[in-house]
Design an enzyme around this catalytic site. Structure first.
Site, PDB file in Angstrom:
ATOM      1  N   GLN A  65       0.865  -1.168   0.000  1.00 23.80           N
ATOM      2  CA  GLN A  65       0.000   0.000   0.000  1.00 23.80           C
ATOM      3  C   GLN A  65       0.906   1.224   0.000  1.00 23.80           C
ATOM      4  O   GLN A  65       1.566   1.511   0.992  1.00 23.80           O
ATOM      5  CB  GLN A  65      -0.922  -0.019   1.220  1.00 23.80           C
ATOM      6  N   HIS A  78       6.625  -1.450   2.819  1.00 26.12           N
ATOM      7  CA  HIS A  78       6.552  -2.775   3.424  1.00 26.12           C
ATOM      8  C   HIS A  78       5.594  -3.635   2.616  1.00 26.12           C
ATOM      9  O   HIS A  78       4.786  -3.126   1.841  1.00 26.12           O
ATOM     10  CB  HIS A  78       6.137  -2.712   4.898  1.00 26.12           C
ATOM     11  N   HIS A  80       2.802  -6.817   2.805  1.00 31.03           N
ATOM     12  CA  HIS A  80       1.960  -7.719   3.593  1.00 31.03           C
ATOM     13  C   HIS A  80       1.943  -9.061   2.863  1.00 31.03           C
ATOM     14  O   HIS A  80       1.700  -9.110   1.661  1.00 31.03           O
ATOM     15  CB  HIS A  80       0.525  -7.190   3.702  1.00 31.03           C
TER      16      HIS A  80
END
Length: 141
Positions: A65, A78, A80
């Site tokens: 995101q 990052h 997920h």
């Protein structure tokens, strides 16, 4: 051992289960330069394979995101990694709507954060220790 930072957040070193010279992976409370991007995806693939086997999943969803309109809550790159199983969502692609916090209509129907509770430090440390063993990773002293 020093704690890590993730945007404005401090990450306890006990929550970290994998590090390289350029990145680290940690368990969730409720991971550029070309070499960093390559290493990030190589690491995500390695951790993804471990999580898929560990959770007896049949697939993985990787999400990034980038920016607040994409649902990014921590201003730091990052990934997920979500182990997936048959039937985990009625419609397979509903996972993207579940992740997309900017969709207010969906948020009224499916707000995952309302039912999610922060896990204790002990729970996160136990999970990180299990993942370390599976990756044969020893944290730095």
């Amino acid at each position: 051992m020093a704690d890590y930072t993730f945007g404005p957040h401090k990450i306890d070193h006990n929550d970290v289960f994998y590090t390289t010279d350029l990145l680290y992976a940690f368990v969730n409370l409720r991971p550029v330069l070309p070499e960093e991007t390559s290493e990030m995806w190589i690491t995500a693939k390695r951790i993804g394979n471990m999580l898929e086997n560990y959770h007896k999943a049949s697939s993985l969803t990787f999400t990034i995101q980038d920016g607040p309109q994409a649902g990014q809550s921590v201003p730091h790159v990052h990934i997920h990694i979500v182990p997936r199983k048959v039937g985990d969502f009625e419609n397979n692609d509903d996972i993207y709507d579940a992740i997309d916090e900017s969709d207010k209509n969906l948020k009224k129907k499916l707000d995952l954060d309302k039912e999610r509770k922060d896990r204790s430090s002990e729970e996160r440390v136990q999970e990180a220790e299990e993942y370390r063993k599976l990756l044969s990773f020893e944290p730095e002293s």
